[in-house]
Design a protein around this motif. Structure first.
Motif, PDB file in Angstrom:
ATOM      1  N   LEU A  72      46.439  41.701  57.216  1.00  0.00           N
ATOM      2  CA  LEU A  72      45.364  41.121  56.407  1.00  0.00           C
ATOM      3  C   LEU A  72      44.358  40.323  57.235  1.00  0.00           C
ATOM      4  O   LEU A  72      43.300  39.950  56.729  1.00  0.00           O
ATOM      5  CB  LEU A  72      45.962  40.226  55.317  1.00  0.00           C
ATOM      6  CG  LEU A  72      46.832  40.945  54.285  1.00  0.00           C
ATOM      7  CD1 LEU A  72      47.553  39.934  53.407  1.00  0.00           C
ATOM      8  CD2 LEU A  72      45.975  41.879  53.436  1.00  0.00           C
TER       9      LEU A  72
ATOM     10  N   ARG B  10      50.067  32.273  49.619  1.00  0.00           N
ATOM     11  CA  ARG B  10      49.658  33.276  48.624  1.00  0.00           C
ATOM     12  C   ARG B  10      50.879  33.933  47.979  1.00  0.00           C
ATOM     13  O   ARG B  10      50.902  34.169  46.777  1.00  0.00           O
ATOM     14  CB  ARG B  10      48.797  34.362  49.277  1.00  0.00           C
ATOM     15  CG  ARG B  10      47.385  33.923  49.581  1.00  0.00           C
ATOM     16  CD  ARG B  10      46.603  35.070  50.182  1.00  0.00           C
ATOM     17  NE  ARG B  10      45.292  34.646  50.632  1.00  0.00           N
ATOM     18  CZ  ARG B  10      44.470  35.400  51.347  1.00  0.00           C
ATOM     19  NH1 ARG B  10      44.825  36.624  51.688  1.00  0.00           N
ATOM     20  NH2 ARG B  10      43.302  34.949  51.719  1.00  0.00           N
TER      21      ARG B  10
ATOM     22  N   SER C 173      43.726  39.379  46.585  1.00  0.00           N
ATOM     23  CA  SER C 173      44.418  38.899  47.777  1.00  0.00           C
ATOM     24  C   SER C 173      45.899  38.674  47.495  1.00  0.00           C
ATOM     25  O   SER C 173      46.749  38.968  48.337  1.00  0.00           O
ATOM     26  CB  SER C 173      43.769  37.615  48.312  1.00  0.00           C
ATOM     27  OG  SER C 173      43.789  36.606  47.316  1.00  0.00           O
TER      28      SER C 173
END
Length: 195
Positions: free
Chosen positions: A160, A170, A138
């Motif tokens: 995503l 992230r 990810s």
């Protein structure tokens, strides 16, 4: 053996009026003969195809002034093929003469492989690749979309299927982890942190 000429006056009259289907039918009827004549006059099939296309383009463009013989435009097409082929051959000769008058460029060594090798072998590049490989899937996806491909966080989030805030967190985490893997970055951050 004579060439059958009559293709039906009404078909040509419809083409004169702008009927593209009628003109298409005339093209299908006469294309092979025009191409055969062009091939006799030109040096290659490719050039003959170009001449054929130009002849029919000219027929469409000048359709109101095309001369019919016994109800057919084939004779006009064949004569036009001769003119178009001569013009094309003349243009090719001029082009070849012009190209021959230009001095050939001196060969330049290709330095790209050397640059690629240096970049691939550089410590920083190796560390960045290794660091990227150690990221989670990810985090790799976020770095790929936002850093490498330059998408905005909103675009990456849409791609995503996650909220923008998730992409931002992230991305922040991935950048921090990548910085740890890069020797120069880690050294400079340690020096700044210790000051």
């Amino acid at each position: 053996m004579g060439i059958p000429l009559d293709e039906g006056a009404s078909l040509w009259q419809r083409a004169i009026g702008g009927d593209t289907e009628a003109f298409g039918a005339l093209f299908e009827t006469h294309r092979d003969r025009v191409f055969g004549q062009a091939l006799r006059l030109m040096r290659s099939r490719h050039d003959a195809e170009d001449v054929t296309a130009l002849v029919f383009l000219e027929a469409w463009r000048r359709r109101e002034s095309v001369h019919e013989v016994d109800g057919s435009i084939l004779p006009w097409l064949l004569v036009t093929t001769n003119y178009v082929a001569k013009n094309a051959a003349r243009a090719m000769r001029r082009h070849h003469l012009a190209m021959a008058s230009i001095p050939a460029p001196s060969p330049t060594p290709d330095f790209a492989p050397d640059v690629d090798d240096r970049l691939d072998r550089s410590e920083r590049e190796v560390a960045a690749r290794a660091g990227f490989a150690r990221l989670s899937a990810s985090d790799q996806a976020v770095v790929t979309l936002c850093v490498i491909e330059g998408l905005t966080t909103a675009q990456a989030a849409a791609a995503l299927g996650v909220p923008s805030g998730t992409v931002k967190s992230r991305l922040s985490r991935a950048k921090r982890r990548l910085a740890e893997f890069l020797p120069e970055t880690a050294a400079s951050e340690n020096a700044l942190g210790g000051a």
